[in-house]
Design a protein around this motif. Structure first.
Motif, PDB file in Angstrom:
ATOM      1  N   ARG A  49       0.851  -1.183   0.000  1.00  0.00           N
ATOM      2  CA  ARG A  49       0.000   0.000   0.000  1.00  0.00           C
ATOM      3  C   ARG A  49       0.888   1.233   0.000  1.00  0.00           C
ATOM      4  NH1 ARG A  49      -5.181   0.546   4.022  1.00  0.00           N
ATOM      5  NH2 ARG A  49      -6.332   1.937   2.656  1.00  0.00           N
ATOM      6  N   ASP A  50       0.548   2.199  -0.859  1.00  0.00           N
ATOM      7  CA  ASP A  50       1.359   3.418  -0.911  1.00  0.00           C
ATOM      8  C   ASP A  50       0.806   4.471   0.050  1.00  0.00           C
ATOM      9  OD1 ASP A  50      -0.798   4.625  -2.206  1.00  0.00           O
ATOM     10  OD2 ASP A  50       0.127   4.549  -4.185  1.00  0.00           O
ATOM     11  N   ARG A  51       1.427   5.621   0.083  1.00  0.00           N
ATOM     12  CA  ARG A  51       1.031   6.690   1.013  1.00  0.00           C
ATOM     13  C   ARG A  51      -0.356   7.250   0.718  1.00  0.00           C
ATOM     14  NH1 ARG A  51       6.566  10.088   2.036  1.00  0.00           N
ATOM     15  NH2 ARG A  51       7.773   8.284   2.661  1.00  0.00           N
ATOM     16  N   ALA A  52      -0.808   7.118  -0.506  1.00  0.00           N
ATOM     17  CA  ALA A  52      -2.136   7.600  -0.882  1.00  0.00           C
ATOM     18  C   ALA A  52      -3.229   6.589  -0.524  1.00  0.00           C
ATOM     19  CB  ALA A  52      -2.183   7.901  -2.375  1.00  0.00           C
ATOM     20  N   GLY A  53      -2.821   5.422  -0.030  1.00  0.00           N
ATOM     21  CA  GLY A  53      -3.796   4.402   0.351  1.00  0.00           C
ATOM     22  C   GLY A  53      -4.159   3.456  -0.772  1.00  0.00           C
ATOM     23  N   GLU A  54      -3.456   3.554  -1.891  1.00  0.00           N
ATOM     24  CA  GLU A  54      -3.728   2.663  -3.018  1.00  0.00           C
ATOM     25  C   GLU A  54      -2.873   1.406  -2.891  1.00  0.00           C
ATOM     26  OE1 GLU A  54      -3.052   5.136  -6.418  1.00  0.00           O
ATOM     27  OE2 GLU A  54      -4.846   6.318  -6.017  1.00  0.00           O
ATOM     28  N   PHE A  55      -3.438   0.297  -3.325  1.00  0.00           N
ATOM     29  CA  PHE A  55      -2.758  -0.991  -3.266  1.00  0.00           C
ATOM     30  C   PHE A  55      -2.112  -1.285  -4.614  1.00  0.00           C
ATOM     31  CE2 PHE A  55      -6.035  -1.038  -0.106  1.00  0.00           C
ATOM     32  CZ  PHE A  55      -5.501  -1.738   0.949  1.00  0.00           C
ATOM     33  N   TYR A  56      -1.027  -2.024  -4.578  1.00  0.00           N
ATOM     34  CA  TYR A  56      -0.387  -2.464  -5.822  1.00  0.00           C
ATOM     35  C   TYR A  56       0.327  -3.783  -5.564  1.00  0.00           C
ATOM     36  CZ  TYR A  56       3.711  -0.416  -3.566  1.00  0.00           C
ATOM     37  OH  TYR A  56       4.703  -0.110  -2.674  1.00  0.00           O
ATOM     38  N   CYS A  57       0.367  -4.607  -6.600  1.00  0.00           N
ATOM     39  CA  CYS A  57       1.057  -5.888  -6.465  1.00  0.00           C
ATOM     40  C   CYS A  57       1.452  -6.433  -7.835  1.00  0.00           C
ATOM     41  CB  CYS A  57       0.190  -6.906  -5.720  1.00  0.00           C
ATOM     42  SG  CYS A  57      -1.306  -7.406  -6.561  1.00  0.00           S
ATOM     43  N   ILE A  58       2.396  -7.352  -7.784  1.00  0.00           N
ATOM     44  CA  ILE A  58       2.811  -8.108  -8.968  1.00  0.00           C
ATOM     45  C   ILE A  58       2.002  -9.400  -8.950  1.00  0.00           C
ATOM     46  CG2 ILE A  58       4.728  -9.279 -10.133  1.00  0.00           C
ATOM     47  CD1 ILE A  58       5.148  -6.262  -9.996  1.00  0.00           C
ATOM     48  N   LEU A  59       1.286  -9.670 -10.020  1.00  0.00           N
ATOM     49  CA  LEU A  59       0.462 -10.878 -10.088  1.00  0.00           C
ATOM     50  C   LEU A  59       1.278 -12.108 -10.453  1.00  0.00           C
ATOM     51  CD1 LEU A  59      -2.648  -9.412 -11.931  1.00  0.00           C
ATOM     52  CD2 LEU A  59      -2.243  -9.642  -9.467  1.00  0.00           C
ATOM     53  N   GLY A  60       2.289 -11.922 -11.284  1.00  0.00           N
ATOM     54  CA  GLY A  60       3.130 -13.032 -11.697  1.00  0.00           C
ATOM     55  C   GLY A  60       3.783 -12.745 -13.033  1.00  0.00           C
ATOM     56  N   SER A  61       4.653 -13.652 -13.444  1.00  0.00           N
ATOM     57  CA  SER A  61       5.350 -13.508 -14.723  1.00  0.00           C
ATOM     58  C   SER A  61       4.377 -13.672 -15.878  1.00  0.00           C
ATOM     59  CB  SER A  61       6.456 -14.551 -14.843  1.00  0.00           C
ATOM     60  OG  SER A  61       7.433 -14.322 -13.865  1.00  0.00           O
ATOM     61  N   SER A  62       4.600 -12.895 -16.918  1.00  0.00           N
ATOM     62  CA  SER A  62       3.769 -12.981 -18.116  1.00  0.00           C
ATOM     63  C   SER A  62       4.215 -14.169 -18.970  1.00  0.00           C
ATOM     64  CB  SER A  62       3.893 -11.701 -18.936  1.00  0.00           C
ATOM     65  OG  SER A  62       3.242 -11.837 -20.177  1.00  0.00           O
ATOM     66  N   ALA A  63       3.254 -14.944 -19.415  1.00  0.00           N
ATOM     67  CA  ALA A  63       3.543 -16.045 -20.336  1.00  0.00           C
ATOM     68  C   ALA A  63       3.649 -15.528 -21.774  1.00  0.00           C
ATOM     69  CB  ALA A  63       2.457 -17.104 -20.237  1.00  0.00           C
ATOM     70  N   THR A  64       3.093 -14.362 -22.025  1.00  0.00           N
ATOM     71  CA  THR A  64       3.079 -13.794 -23.372  1.00  0.00           C
ATOM     72  C   THR A  64       4.323 -12.963 -23.664  1.00  0.00           C
ATOM     73  OG1 THR A  64       0.665 -13.641 -23.176  1.00  0.00           O
ATOM     74  CG2 THR A  64       1.684 -12.451 -24.995  1.00  0.00           C
ATOM     75  N   TYR A  65       4.747 -12.187 -22.681  1.00  0.00           N
ATOM     76  CA  TYR A  65       5.864 -11.264 -22.863  1.00  0.00           C
ATOM     77  C   TYR A  65       7.040 -11.693 -21.992  1.00  0.00           C
ATOM     78  CZ  TYR A  65       2.486  -8.336 -25.248  1.00  0.00           C
ATOM     79  OH  TYR A  65       1.544  -7.865 -26.126  1.00  0.00           O
ATOM     80  N   ARG A  66       8.053 -12.215 -22.629  1.00  0.00           N
ATOM     81  CA  ARG A  66       9.233 -12.710 -21.917  1.00  0.00           C
ATOM     82  C   ARG A  66       9.931 -11.568 -21.172  1.00  0.00           C
ATOM     83  NH1 ARG A  66      11.517 -17.258 -23.902  1.00  0.00           N
ATOM     84  NH2 ARG A  66      13.178 -18.019 -22.597  1.00  0.00           N
ATOM     85  N   GLY A  67      10.301 -11.828 -19.929  1.00  0.00           N
ATOM     86  CA  GLY A  67      10.995 -10.834 -19.124  1.00  0.00           C
ATOM     87  C   GLY A  67      10.087  -9.797 -18.496  1.00  0.00           C
ATOM     88  N   ALA A  68       8.779 -10.011 -18.580  1.00  0.00           N
ATOM     89  CA  ALA A  68       7.832  -9.052 -18.010  1.00  0.00           C
ATOM     90  C   ALA A  68       6.921  -9.754 -17.005  1.00  0.00           C
ATOM     91  CB  ALA A  68       6.988  -8.423 -19.115  1.00  0.00           C
ATOM     92  N   ALA A  69       6.384  -8.954 -16.104  1.00  0.00           N
ATOM     93  CA  ALA A  69       5.434  -9.455 -15.115  1.00  0.00           C
ATOM     94  C   ALA A  69       4.169  -8.608 -15.191  1.00  0.00           C
ATOM     95  CB  ALA A  69       6.033  -9.389 -13.714  1.00  0.00           C
ATOM     96  N   LEU A  70       3.059  -9.206 -14.804  1.00  0.00           N
ATOM     97  CA  LEU A  70       1.793  -8.486 -14.755  1.00  0.00           C
ATOM     98  C   LEU A  70       1.654  -7.831 -13.386  1.00  0.00           C
ATOM     99  CD1 LEU A  70      -0.370 -11.238 -16.408  1.00  0.00           C
ATOM    100  CD2 LEU A  70       0.075  -8.988 -17.353  1.00  0.00           C
ATOM    101  N   ALA A  71       1.316  -6.558 -13.389  1.00  0.00           N
ATOM    102  CA  ALA A  71       1.144  -5.812 -12.146  1.00  0.00           C
ATOM    103  C   ALA A  71      -0.210  -5.115 -12.163  1.00  0.00           C
ATOM    104  CB  ALA A  71       2.251  -4.778 -11.999  1.00  0.00           C
ATOM    105  N   VAL A  72      -0.679  -4.733 -10.977  1.00  0.00           N
ATOM    106  CA  VAL A  72      -1.972  -4.065 -10.876  1.00  0.00           C
ATOM    107  C   VAL A  72      -1.940  -3.047  -9.737  1.00  0.00           C
ATOM    108  CG1 VAL A  72      -2.907  -5.855  -9.350  1.00  0.00           C
ATOM    109  CG2 VAL A  72      -4.484  -4.453 -10.674  1.00  0.00           C
ATOM    110  N   GLY A  73      -2.663  -1.963  -9.928  1.00  0.00           N
ATOM    111  CA  GLY A  73      -2.882  -0.972  -8.888  1.00  0.00           C
ATOM    112  C   GLY A  73      -4.376  -0.827  -8.681  1.00  0.00           C
ATOM    113  N   TYR A  74      -4.815  -0.698  -7.428  1.00  0.00           N
ATOM    114  CA  TYR A  74      -6.249  -0.614  -7.167  1.00  0.00           C
ATOM    115  C   TYR A  74      -6.534   0.094  -5.851  1.00  0.00           C
ATOM    116  CZ  TYR A  74      -5.249  -4.848  -4.383  1.00  0.00           C
ATOM    117  OH  TYR A  74      -4.722  -5.757  -3.498  1.00  0.00           O
ATOM    118  N   ARG A  75      -7.802   0.525  -5.705  1.00  0.00           N
ATOM    119  CA  ARG A  75      -8.288   1.171  -4.489  1.00  0.00           C
ATOM    120  C   ARG A  75      -9.432   0.342  -3.918  1.00  0.00           C
ATOM    121  NH1 ARG A  75      -8.887   5.608  -8.129  1.00  0.00           N
ATOM    122  NH2 ARG A  75      -7.023   6.860  -8.089  1.00  0.00           N
ATOM    123  N   ILE A  76      -9.528   0.309  -2.602  1.00  0.00           N
ATOM    124  CA  ILE A  76     -10.611  -0.391  -1.932  1.00  0.00           C
ATOM    125  C   ILE A  76     -11.473   0.637  -1.206  1.00  0.00           C
ATOM    126  CG2 ILE A  76     -11.221  -2.068  -0.148  1.00  0.00           C
ATOM    127  CD1 ILE A  76      -8.540  -3.464  -0.702  1.00  0.00           C
TER     128      ILE A  76
END
Length: 95
Positions: A49-76
């Motif tokens: 969680r960042d200082r603004a109260g937003e959440f973020y995480c890495i979901l996992g490695s991408s199977a489509t794009y080598r060397g990349a991971a899927l990430a997400v930012g969200y608010r609750i």
């Protein structure tokens, strides 16, 4: 504790991302699993969680794009039981 599902825009954000990035089935499954978890209990997701109260995480490695991971930012929003996905993105994988 209530058993009402949480509302989220995660699925519409996934559709937009998949249409733009042409992800493989494994990446789509990873994104859908995350979205399902948000509707059950977003606080069970391992995230930072960042200082603004937003959440973020890495979901996992991408199977489509080598060397990349899927990430997400969200608010609750507890009051309305909603989770707003701000964005999904591809980030460099950590070694």
């Amino acid at each position: 504790m209530t058993s009402r599902p949480w509302k989220t825009n995660a699925y519409s954000r996934i559709k937009t991302l998949v249409d733009q990035k042409h992800f493989s089935g494994a990446d789509i499954d990873l994104l859908l699993d995350f979205a399902r978890q948000l509707t059950i209990d977003p606080y069970d997701v391992i995230a930072d969680r960042d200082r603004a109260g937003e959440f973020y995480c890495i979901l996992g490695s991408s199977a489509t794009y080598r060397g990349a991971a899927l990430a997400v930012g969200y608010r609750i929003d507890d009051a309305y039981r909603t989770v707003e996905v701000i964005s999904y993105s591809l980030v460099p994988s950590r070694p």
